[in-house]
Structure formats: structure tokens, C-alpha cells
Design a protein around this motif. Sequence first.
Motif, short mmCIF file in Angstrom:
data_model
loop_
_atom_site.label_atom_id
_atom_site.label_comp_id
_atom_site.label_asym_id
_atom_site.label_seq_id
_atom_site.Cartn_x
_atom_site.Cartn_y
_atom_site.Cartn_z
N GLU A 7 6.31 11.64 10.40
CA GLU A 7 7.24 12.65 10.20
C GLU A 7 8.78 12.04 10.01
O GLU A 7 9.80 12.91 9.78
CB GLU A 7 7.28 13.49 11.31
CG GLU A 7 6.13 14.37 11.52
CD GLU A 7 6.00 15.13 12.75
OE1 GLU A 7 7.00 15.31 13.40
OE2 GLU A 7 5.09 16.03 12.91
N ALA A 8 8.86 10.74 9.78
CA ALA A 8 10.26 10.21 9.59
C ALA A 8 10.69 10.31 8.14
O ALA A 8 9.89 10.70 7.41
CB ALA A 8 9.99 8.55 9.56
N PRO A 9 11.82 10.93 7.98
CA PRO A 9 12.44 11.46 7.00
C PRO A 9 12.47 10.47 5.64
O PRO A 9 12.60 11.07 4.37
CB PRO A 9 13.80 11.85 7.22
CG PRO A 9 14.21 10.82 8.33
CD PRO A 9 13.15 10.74 8.89
N PHE A 10 12.23 9.33 5.89
CA PHE A 10 12.44 8.50 4.60
C PHE A 10 11.12 8.30 3.72
O PHE A 10 11.06 7.56 2.92
CB PHE A 10 12.89 7.03 4.98
CG PHE A 10 12.17 6.59 6.31
CD1 PHE A 10 11.09 5.72 6.13
CD2 PHE A 10 12.88 6.62 7.53
CE1 PHE A 10 10.54 5.09 7.32
CE2 PHE A 10 12.34 5.93 8.71
CZ PHE A 10 11.01 5.30 8.53
N TRP A 11 9.92 8.87 4.27
CA TRP A 11 8.52 8.74 3.51
C TRP A 11 8.64 9.87 2.61
O TRP A 11 9.16 10.92 2.72
CB TRP A 11 7.60 8.96 4.51
CG TRP A 11 7.28 8.11 5.61
CD1 TRP A 11 7.24 8.35 7.10
CD2 TRP A 11 7.27 6.65 5.68
NE1 TRP A 11 7.06 7.06 7.72
CE2 TRP A 11 7.17 6.14 6.90
CE3 TRP A 11 7.22 5.66 4.64
CZ2 TRP A 11 7.02 4.92 7.17
CZ3 TRP A 11 7.22 4.44 4.74
CH2 TRP A 11 7.17 3.97 6.01
N ASN A 12 7.84 9.43 1.58
CA ASN A 12 7.77 10.40 0.40
C ASN A 12 6.31 11.24 0.72
O ASN A 12 5.54 10.63 1.70
CB ASN A 12 7.58 9.82 -1.13
CG ASN A 12 6.57 8.95 -1.26
OD1 ASN A 12 5.52 9.10 -0.75
ND2 ASN A 12 6.97 7.97 -2.16
N GLU A 13 5.84 12.28 0.01
CA GLU A 13 4.49 12.79 0.63
C GLU A 13 3.34 11.78 0.31
O GLU A 13 2.44 11.96 1.44
CB GLU A 13 4.37 14.12 -0.41
CG GLU A 13 3.39 15.01 0.08
CD GLU A 13 3.65 15.74 1.42
OE1 GLU A 13 2.74 15.88 2.21
OE2 GLU A 13 4.93 15.67 1.86
N GLY A 14 3.20 11.26 -0.45
CA GLY A 14 2.12 10.30 -0.60
C GLY A 14 2.07 9.33 0.49
O GLY A 14 1.16 8.69 0.97
N GLN B 8 0.98 -1.27 -0.08
CA GLN B 8 0.04 0.06 0.00
C GLN B 8 0.94 1.29 0.11
O GLN B 8 0.74 2.16 -0.68
CB GLN B 8 -1.00 -0.12 1.12
CG GLN B 8 -2.03 1.34 1.44
CD GLN B 8 -2.94 1.01 0.21
OE1 GLN B 8 -3.46 -0.03 -0.21
NE2 GLN B 8 -3.78 2.07 0.05
N LEU B 9 2.17 1.29 0.68
CA LEU B 9 3.08 2.46 0.62
C LEU B 9 3.96 2.42 -0.43
O LEU B 9 4.74 3.29 -0.50
CB LEU B 9 3.76 2.28 2.00
CG LEU B 9 3.02 2.45 3.29
CD1 LEU B 9 3.88 1.92 4.50
CD2 LEU B 9 2.47 3.82 3.46
#
Length: 75
Positions: free
Chosen positions: A41-48, A14-15
Motif C-alpha cells: 500500500e506504499a504510495p510509490f508503487w504503480n498498479e502492476g 522484476q518490479l
Amino acid sequence: MDTSKHNLANLFAQLGLENSPEHITQFIKKHRIADDVLLSEAPFWNEGQRHFIEESLREDADWCELIDELDAMLR
């Protein structure tokens, strides 16, 4: 309506992440977050990905339990 069985592999899919057991283990080993950082807020996620996590938690969606599980695994 989403009637699929929610599990960690499905959450990773899903991610938009590789979701084999090996890739999940590698992701968790590589991405650690401090106790004072919200998962979204973890830095490794993209905006979606960030949006999906925030929205799922805000709406108490079916994914919440697995998101909480992932959060604990990344600590």
C-alpha cells in the motif's frame, strides 16, 4: 518455471526498477514507509508493482523472502 536466482537486484528488475546497487540504495533512502503501512500500500508503487507484491505474498511465492527484506529496509 522461473529458475533464476532471486536476489534484491532481480526483485528490483522484476518490479521494473533500476537495479544497480546505487539505484537500490537511492530508492531505499528516498522511499520510506511508516510501520503501520503495508508494503503493497506504499504510495510509490504503480498498479502492476502493487499487484506483483500482493500476489507474491498471497501465494507465498519464491519472491516472498526478498519482498520481506525490502519491506524491512524501507522502515
